[in-house]
Design an enzyme around this catalytic site. Structure first.
Site, PDB file in Angstrom:
ATOM      1  CB  THR A   8      -0.904   0.004   1.248  1.00 17.13           C
ATOM      2  OG1 THR A   8      -1.740  -1.154   1.207  1.00 17.13           O
ATOM      3  CG2 THR A   8      -1.759   1.255   1.305  1.00 17.13           C
ATOM      4  N   GLY A   9       0.449   2.274  -0.722  1.00 16.20           N
ATOM      5  CA  GLY A   9       1.216   3.511  -0.786  1.00 16.20           C
ATOM      6  C   GLY A   9       1.514   3.890  -2.218  1.00 16.20           C
ATOM      7  CB  SER A  10       2.896   7.010  -3.662  1.00 17.53           C
ATOM      8  OG  SER A  10       4.105   7.037  -2.918  1.00 17.53           O
ATOM      9  N   GLY A  34       6.435  -0.315  -0.218  1.00 14.73           N
ATOM     10  CA  GLY A  34       7.250   0.876  -0.037  1.00 14.73           C
ATOM     11  C   GLY A  34       7.637   1.023   1.417  1.00 14.73           C
ATOM     12  CD  GLU A  63       1.845  -1.547   4.218  1.00 12.16           C
ATOM     13  OE1 GLU A  63       1.730  -0.897   3.167  1.00 12.16           O
ATOM     14  OE2 GLU A  63       2.303  -1.055   5.263  1.00 12.16           O
TER      15      GLU A  63
END
Length: 352
Positions: free
Chosen positions: A126-128, A184, A205
């Site tokens: 999860t994340g950019s 990330g 995560e």
């Protein structure tokens, strides 16, 4: 209602910090720990004493506002190639722009998905940066270069993106093993210890990354630090009914906790698992990440925290080599940082 949280202080006494509990309709009590003026001064001093963090004073500083305190934050680094080796130097303000950072994230995402083989079960972070990896994985599947690949999402966002980009997903409980996981990080040190949880998905995560045969962390050069916790807080997922005792325990550990507030709604952030997130700052940095991870998780009411210790096997760092984007292993990047520091010291000595 006003409460006071007592934190340890020198001489056997205690320092009482003012906390406000704001009751929200149909929500748990929201406890917001105020950062005192003295704490702000300490935080500013700690940031200014970053030293060799991202090469410290050799790379120059830029200013930013955080909680109303002016902090000096090191600029990201640019690498140049000399005698077939990557060398690190300061970047301009333009190079630290979101567009620049996104270009690095895209490059490391493309490199990472090359590790996926047909038939693999892939952990989707999860994340950019992880979102870009999901997109790039979908492109390979759409092009027919990968078949029978299944993804295990670490959040609602990851699962939605997977479906959007054509990556079939499966529930974590329906798999026995995850072949490879991409994710990330908010900070990573030279020993591959991480702080994660900027997207409030660190509990899932950690479960997925621990299950994976291989976990690959994807970061741009700005995320590499010499010591965890000097610039980014440790996210802690907490059961809503236990928020007050957990906050007192986190203060007792030397932390400065603050409940994470939502951006597009009133009240706190609520995770996919229905819990609250407390961001805990440690102004002196985190000297022993493994011990702190264990101590936080031992607090009753804590679900999981964002320190990842001993889980990651590979960290890929995206950096700039002149005008070319280069993806290198963390160990090589840290070596280049140390070389840049030594070169700067020699140059300073020779000029004096």
């Amino acid at each position: 209602m006003i409460v006071y949280v007592e934190s340890p202080a020198g001489g056997g006494g205690g320092v009482k910090e003012r906390c406000e509990i704001v009751e929200e309709a149909m929500a748990s009590a929201l406890l917001e720990v105020s950062m005192t003026a003295s704490a702000a001064v300490r935080a500013n001093a700690q940031v200014q004493r970053l030293g060799d963090l991202r090469i410290g004073e050799q790379i120059g500083f830029r200013s930013m506002q955080m909680r109303g305190v002016k902090l000096a934050i090191p600029q990201p680094l640019r690498s140049t190639r000399v005698n077939n080796s990557v060398r690190i130097s300061a970047v301009t303000a333009e190079s630290s722009s979101p567009v620049f950072q996104d270009s690095l994230k895209r490059a490391v995402a493309k490199k990472a998905v090359e590790l996926v083989k047909p038939g693999m079960i892939v952990g989707l972070g999860t994340g950019s940066t992880a979102s870009m990896a999901i997109e790039e994985l979908g492109k390979l599947i759409a092009a027919g270069k990968l078949k029978d690949v299944m993804g295990v999402g670490t959040s609602y966002q990851a699962r939605v993106l997977a479906r959007q980009f054509g990556v079939k997903t499966v529930d974590l409980n329906d798999v026995n093993v995850i072949d490879i996981a991409f994710d990330g990080a908010d900070e990573v040190d030279g020993q591959m210890n991480l702080i994660k949880g900027g997207g409030a998905a660190h509990t899932m995560e950690k479960v997925v990354n621990t299950m994976a045969k291989k976990t690959v962390i994807l970061v741009d050069q700005s995320k590499v630090v010499s010591e965890l916790g000097l610039t980014f807080p440790v996210p802690v997922e907490v059961l809503p009914f236990a928020i007050s005792p957990v906050l007192r325990s986190l203060v007792a550990l030397g932390g400065e906790p603050e409940i994470r507030s939502a951006l597009r709604k009133d009240g706190p952030v609520i995770t996919d698992l229905g819990n609250m997130v407390v961001d805990v700052r440690f102004p002196g940095g985190i000297k022993d990440p493994a011990d702190l991870e264990r101590r936080i998780n031992m607090i009753p009411g804590v679900v999981e925290n964002g320190l990842f210790v001993g889980i990651v096997e590979t960290v890929l760092v995206a950096t700039k080599d002149a005008e070319e984007t280069v993806i290198i292993d963390l160990a090589d990047y840290v070596k280049n940082l140390q070389q840049a520091k030594n070169d700067a010291a020699e140059e300073k000595a020779s000029s004096s």
